[in-house]
Design an enzyme around this catalytic site. Structure first.
Site, short mmCIF file in Angstrom:
data_model
loop_
_atom_site.label_atom_id
_atom_site.label_comp_id
_atom_site.label_asym_id
_atom_site.label_seq_id
_atom_site.Cartn_x
_atom_site.Cartn_y
_atom_site.Cartn_z
N TYR A 56 0.82 -1.04 -0.09
CA TYR A 56 -0.07 -0.01 0.12
C TYR A 56 0.94 1.14 -0.08
O TYR A 56 1.88 1.32 0.74
CB TYR A 56 -0.77 0.12 1.07
CG TYR A 56 -1.91 1.22 1.40
CD1 TYR A 56 -2.67 1.53 0.47
CD2 TYR A 56 -1.36 2.38 2.18
CE1 TYR A 56 -3.25 2.97 0.58
CE2 TYR A 56 -1.94 3.59 2.24
CZ TYR A 56 -2.94 3.74 1.47
OH TYR A 56 -3.68 4.97 1.55
N HIS A 86 -4.32 16.22 -2.90
CA HIS A 86 -4.79 16.36 -1.51
C HIS A 86 -4.57 17.71 -0.86
O HIS A 86 -4.98 17.87 0.03
CB HIS A 86 -4.02 15.44 -0.73
CG HIS A 86 -4.18 13.90 -1.06
ND1 HIS A 86 -4.21 13.51 -2.13
CD2 HIS A 86 -4.42 12.92 0.14
CE1 HIS A 86 -4.70 11.90 -1.90
NE2 HIS A 86 -4.84 11.72 -0.63
N ASN A 198 0.93 11.76 5.12
CA ASN A 198 0.50 10.98 6.35
C ASN A 198 0.94 11.29 7.63
O ASN A 198 2.20 11.36 7.92
CB ASN A 198 0.74 9.59 5.81
CG ASN A 198 -0.48 8.65 6.02
OD1 ASN A 198 -0.63 7.41 6.28
ND2 ASN A 198 -1.76 9.23 5.67
N TYR A 282 -17.64 30.30 46.25
CA TYR A 282 -16.87 29.13 45.60
C TYR A 282 -15.84 29.74 44.66
O TYR A 282 -14.64 29.18 44.74
CB TYR A 282 -17.69 28.07 44.67
CG TYR A 282 -18.66 27.38 45.66
CD1 TYR A 282 -18.70 27.17 47.04
CD2 TYR A 282 -19.62 26.44 45.00
CE1 TYR A 282 -19.45 26.57 47.59
CE2 TYR A 282 -20.35 25.75 45.62
CZ TYR A 282 -20.39 25.77 46.92
OH TYR A 282 -21.23 24.77 47.85
N ARG A 285 -13.06 30.40 47.31
CA ARG A 285 -12.94 29.15 48.32
C ARG A 285 -12.20 27.96 47.34
O ARG A 285 -11.80 27.16 47.99
CB ARG A 285 -14.10 28.82 48.90
CG ARG A 285 -13.77 27.86 50.20
CD ARG A 285 -15.12 27.36 50.77
NE ARG A 285 -16.25 27.98 50.54
CZ ARG A 285 -17.50 27.43 50.62
NH1 ARG A 285 -17.49 26.29 51.06
NH2 ARG A 285 -18.75 28.09 50.62
N PHE A 330 -1.70 6.99 12.07
CA PHE A 330 -1.92 8.29 11.68
C PHE A 330 -3.35 8.75 12.30
O PHE A 330 -3.55 9.85 12.29
CB PHE A 330 -2.24 8.35 10.23
CG PHE A 330 -3.01 7.46 9.70
CD1 PHE A 330 -4.63 7.42 9.92
CD2 PHE A 330 -2.56 6.06 8.96
CE1 PHE A 330 -5.38 6.34 9.62
CE2 PHE A 330 -3.64 5.12 8.48
CZ PHE A 330 -4.97 5.22 8.82
N GLU A 415 -12.22 5.17 5.14
CA GLU A 415 -11.69 5.76 6.12
C GLU A 415 -12.97 6.13 7.02
O GLU A 415 -13.66 7.16 6.69
CB GLU A 415 -10.64 6.94 5.88
CG GLU A 415 -9.68 6.58 5.18
CD GLU A 415 -9.01 7.39 4.47
OE1 GLU A 415 -9.35 8.96 4.42
OE2 GLU A 415 -8.05 7.24 3.54
#
Length: 524
Positions: A56, A86, A198, A282, A285, A330, A415
């Site tokens: 791959y 990409h 990646n 609060y 405190r 990844f 994915e």
């Protein structure tokens, strides 16, 4: 300046060291042993290509195209194409410093020798850092799994002569950069394009900045909260070590000890030691419980980020000639969830700070007038500053929903679960920026309340802090344009001026401000 050279791909990286490298405060290099590992990994990839067995990303397509075989001749074209196809980021560019962090993190990961990257490619990335020619990276477009594909593609477009860079203060094309510097585009080898895009470096780079900025917020929150305790004559008892020994969360103990140190030697505390009030609200405190919980979240993020910075997060990993593993390193989930936790924790610091601001305006503390000004009616005093802190606190709450709770399938279902960690990182920084502004407003109101305790004095730390504020923001007896005061207070916090003062007072007065968990919470 740290003169110890950092060896990329070999030494242990932390968020603090990474920032030193990016800011030119520490030299970095790739040593001979690491270079040999890089060459061996690259040679392994070439042998895989020569054999023709499908692996791959080396000789197959990407994502749902993983079953599409790529010929030996086309493997190099494949790597150039992946950077171009990409590069689909949108939105404003990320800060140049974050892009520089991405470059450092990527080299450190690739140089470990499991990615098949070429030595020449790593040297070109280092050249970009040394020349300060930093790629322009859009802020939106990563879903935080299969790596930060879009931003990393933009980050490395300049390697093949495309994209834009920030160089000598201007944004220019890579072509123009090469004309000025005499460089030529690289020809990427098999797997190189995939190795470059990646990984989790966009998420991790944001996380490095979150660690630094969130730490600054936490440190100032304790200081400003201590000044507010003095201004409103709060009790020191909720910070007693005996109380926190019975519920010893690390962050809680650390915050309580810090505030005890800040209040030490205070005449103001002595003045109301026997008052009839038995409990504070609060927001005063419970400072150790709230600030401390946020510190625990910061610590959790710091520990996870350190693991990530020293990991190999691309895919597949080339272990040796016989073992190439296509996995999911990844996937940004480990950092996405921690960043969402940190974002919530930062939001809560702003939330309780806004409550203390409101408390200061009520006029219920002896000697402190309503709205922190004696002549009100014609003057509104500090009333409207709290509107701003309320707006910022509310904005943070709406941003605190965890991005990692969402997942939208991509890549035609290949994915099918993603982290959205890139959104987690961007969101966390946005929230922290807002908290800085809220704390700046609290600093102004605490300093104003503090003024009404004169001529009594607090401890040396808070007296020095108050004097530092008064150098740039005077006491307000009547209304003025408070926007200007807020901007000055934001600058004080952003530039860490008060922390320098604390160190000076500690050294001069020989105060021991080290706490049980000092190293744990003060180093990154």
């Amino acid at each position: 300046m740290n003169t110890n050279t950092f060896h990329l791909g070999a030494d242990h990286l932390t968020a603090g060291i990474c920032l030193e490298l990016v800011r030119g405060q520490r030299p970095m290099t790739i040593d001979a042993t690491t270079r040999q590992k890089v060459r061996e990994s690259s040679a392994t990839v070439q042998r895989i290509v020569n054999k023709g067995e499908p692996v791959y990303g080396i000789n197959t397509g990407f994502g749902p195209l993983c079953t599409t075989k790529i010929s030996k001749e086309e493997t190099r074209i494949l790597q150039s194409n992946i950077l171009q196809s990409h590069s689909v980021g949108v939105g404003e560019p990320i800060a140049t410093e974050i892009a520089k962090i991405m470059l450092v993190l990527k080299v450190h990961s690739l140089a470990q020798g499991f990615s098949g990257i070429k030595e020449e490619t790593l040297d070109r990335i280092l050249w970009h850092l040394e020349t300060d020619a930093i790629p322009v990276v859009p802020s939106q477009g990563s879903v935080g799994a299969s790596g930060d594909l879009a931003p990393l593609s933009h980050l490395f477009l300049p390697l093949i002569g495309l994209g834009k860079v920030v160089f000598q203060g201007k944004t220019i094309t890579t072509q123009s950069l090469f004309e000025q510097t005499g460089k030529d585009p690289l020809e990427l080898g098999p797997k190189e394009g995939l190795a470059l895009i990646n990984g989790t470096q966009f998420i991790a780079a944001h996380a490095v900045k979150v660690i630094e900025k969130f730490h600054n917020v936490l440190t100032h929150a304790d200081l400003v909260g201590s000044m507010m305790i003095e201004g409103l004559q709060g009790s020191i008892k909720p910070f007693h070590p005996a109380l926190h020994a019975q519920r010893p969360f690390k962050g809680n103990v650390h915050v309580a000890e810090r505030i005890n140190h800040f209040l030490k030697g205070s005449e103001i505390l002595e003045d109301h030691a026997d008052c009839e009030r038995v409990q504070d609200p609060y927001s005063l405190r419970c400072i150790p419980q709230v600030h401390g919980s946020s510190r625990n979240a910061w610590l959790h993020l710091k520990e996870l980020v350190e693991v990530e910075l020293n990991s190999v997060t691309d895919n597949p990993l080339v272990i040796d000639d016989k073992l190439t593993i296509s996995g999911g390193s990844f996937h940004g989930q480990p950092l996405a969830m921690a960043l969402d936790y940190a974002a919530l924790a930062a939001s809560e610091i702003g939330n309780i700070s806004d409550r203390r601001i409101y408390l200061a305006l009520e006029g219920n503390s002896p000697g402190v007038p309503k709205l922190l000004m004696e002549d009100t009616g014609i003057n509104s005093g500090y009333m409207i500053l709290q509107y701003t802190s309320a707006a910022l606190a509310s904005e943070n709450k709406t941003s605190a929903f965890p991005a990692s709770a969402d997942s939208i399938p991509t890549s035609l279902g290949q994915e099918d679960h993603v982290s959205m960690g890139s959104i987690s990182g961007r969101k966390a920084l946005r929230i922290i920026d807002n908290v800085e502004k809220i704390l700046a407003i609290e600093l102004l109101t605490a300093a104003q309340a503090f003024e009404f305790r004169k001529p009594m004095k607090s401890g040396p730390v808070l007296e020095a802090i108050h004097a530092t504020v008064r150098k740039v923001v005077p006491f307000a007896a009547v209304d003025r344009v408070f926007h200007d005061d807020i901007e000055k207070a934001i600058a004080i916090i952003h530039e860490k001026e008060l922390l320098k003062v604390v160190r000076e007072v500690r050294d001069t007065a020989k105060l021991n401000t080290d706490t049980q968990y000092q190293t744990l919470f003060e180093t990154y």
